[in-house]
Design an enzyme around this catalytic site. Sequence first.
Site, PDB file in Angstrom:
ATOM      1  N   SER A  99       0.856  -1.188   0.000  1.00 61.35           N
ATOM      2  CA  SER A  99       0.000   0.000   0.000  1.00 61.35           C
ATOM      3  C   SER A  99       0.886   1.229   0.000  1.00 61.35           C
ATOM      4  O   SER A  99       1.817   1.334   0.817  1.00 61.35           O
ATOM      5  CB  SER A  99      -0.912   0.018   1.230  1.00 61.35           C
ATOM      6  OG  SER A  99      -1.445   1.315   1.452  1.00 61.35           O
ATOM      7  N   GLY A 100       0.606   2.172  -0.894  1.00 52.53           N
ATOM      8  CA  GLY A 100       1.402   3.387  -0.965  1.00 52.53           C
ATOM      9  C   GLY A 100       1.234   4.279   0.247  1.00 52.53           C
ATOM     10  O   GLY A 100       2.217   4.718   0.860  1.00 52.53           O
ATOM     11  N   SER A 101      -0.018   4.580   0.632  1.00 53.99           N
ATOM     12  CA  SER A 101      -0.232   5.477   1.772  1.00 53.99           C
ATOM     13  C   SER A 101       0.282   4.856   3.069  1.00 53.99           C
ATOM     14  O   SER A 101       0.854   5.550   3.916  1.00 53.99           O
ATOM     15  CB  SER A 101      -1.723   5.829   1.904  1.00 53.99           C
ATOM     16  OG  SER A 101      -2.502   4.670   2.112  1.00 53.99           O
ATOM     17  N   GLY A 266      -1.802   5.171  -3.195  1.00 47.84           N
ATOM     18  CA  GLY A 266      -0.625   4.954  -4.010  1.00 47.84           C
ATOM     19  C   GLY A 266      -0.755   3.780  -4.941  1.00 47.84           C
ATOM     20  O   GLY A 266      -0.371   3.845  -6.123  1.00 47.84           O
ATOM     21  N   THR A 267      -1.325   2.670  -4.430  1.00 45.49           N
ATOM     22  CA  THR A 267      -1.472   1.489  -5.283  1.00 45.49           C
ATOM     23  C   THR A 267      -2.506   1.716  -6.374  1.00 45.49           C
ATOM     24  O   THR A 267      -2.353   1.224  -7.494  1.00 45.49           O
ATOM     25  CB  THR A 267      -1.855   0.265  -4.430  1.00 45.49           C
ATOM     26  OG1 THR A 267      -2.850   0.651  -3.466  1.00 45.49           O
ATOM     27  CG2 THR A 267      -0.651  -0.304  -3.715  1.00 45.49           C
TER      28      THR A 267
END
Length: 354
Positions: A99-101, A266-267
């Site tokens: 996960s980006g965040s 982000g993803t």
Amino acid sequence: MTESRRVRDHRTRSIELVDMQSGGDVSRIVTRGVGHLPGRSVLEQMRYIKQYGDGLRRWLLNEPYGDPYMSVDLIVPPDHPQAQAGYIIMEAMGYPLYSGSNTICTATAILENGVVPMEEGEQTLVLESPAGLAWVTAHNRDGRVQSITTRSEPAFVFEQDMKVDVPGWGEVTFDLVWSGAYFALVEAEDLNLVLAPGEIERMWQFGLAFVEAARSVVTDQHPELGEVGPLPFIHFMGPLEPVDGGYRSRSATYVHPGVICRSPTGTGTSARMALMHEKNQLRVGDTLETVSPKGSSFVGRLLAETRVSHYRAVSTDITGRAWTIARSEVFLDLDDPLVDVSDLENVLISDPDS
């Protein structure tokens, strides 16, 4: 100390948390209080806690101790020799591999709380997620992380122009993309959505109906990682607005069941960049700024072309910033009737000072 106090202490557990937010999504970083998890790699540790300790996720994401809109990131020992720390991601939908965040929040918490010593200026940090290595560049000034750029494992388009009948919405066309989890990407205009705050309820209503309908036709297998679970995410794509070096677009991400992310994710941004590259809309070096219904944004950049098994893939990075909300010690009485401790007690340390 009285006998009743001894009994109460014997039945009490505690963990230490750093609550962060990035783009409006809250990540609860567990820094202390969870015992050793079997498994060498972070992926193996994730699979262990998913099977034998899911109570930790439920405890921290459900009332009265948490909220399903939050995420939990458990810091664990890495296996890869290049990684300085590992982390397991937990959300309402379960256990996304990346996960980006959450990476932005976890990296910031690791540096600002001394898990890894912070360096002034630009600093490289390598974290091991269940999906593999996350390569992080932090920009630090005066003891604070000003921004995080994170690059994860490659994203790729699994299948384009899939169709499913969704009750109440009719036939919906979508693209299936991997970027740390499988995302169903849908055009917001096709659903008469403009991705504004007032449409959040309609988005999660669609998401709930869509995921239930689409899971039977969407794979749960990754070509290299094996079984990764049923479809968890939808990414709503708004119109593209050309800007210098790339594009800007409204977006929204649905997390099953019933959550619309505050951040553009982000993803989700990486998944859309992979799809745009497949459609020749985005070239290496181009950027995509995604803007959530709440108005927060992440900037993605397409770094390179690569492959995952026999699929064409792209390497991307995401830039954002995280902010500290709280540092706390959270207590749990194992006799609390509102918490299911059946698979929780065995993963919590009985004496954090031991």
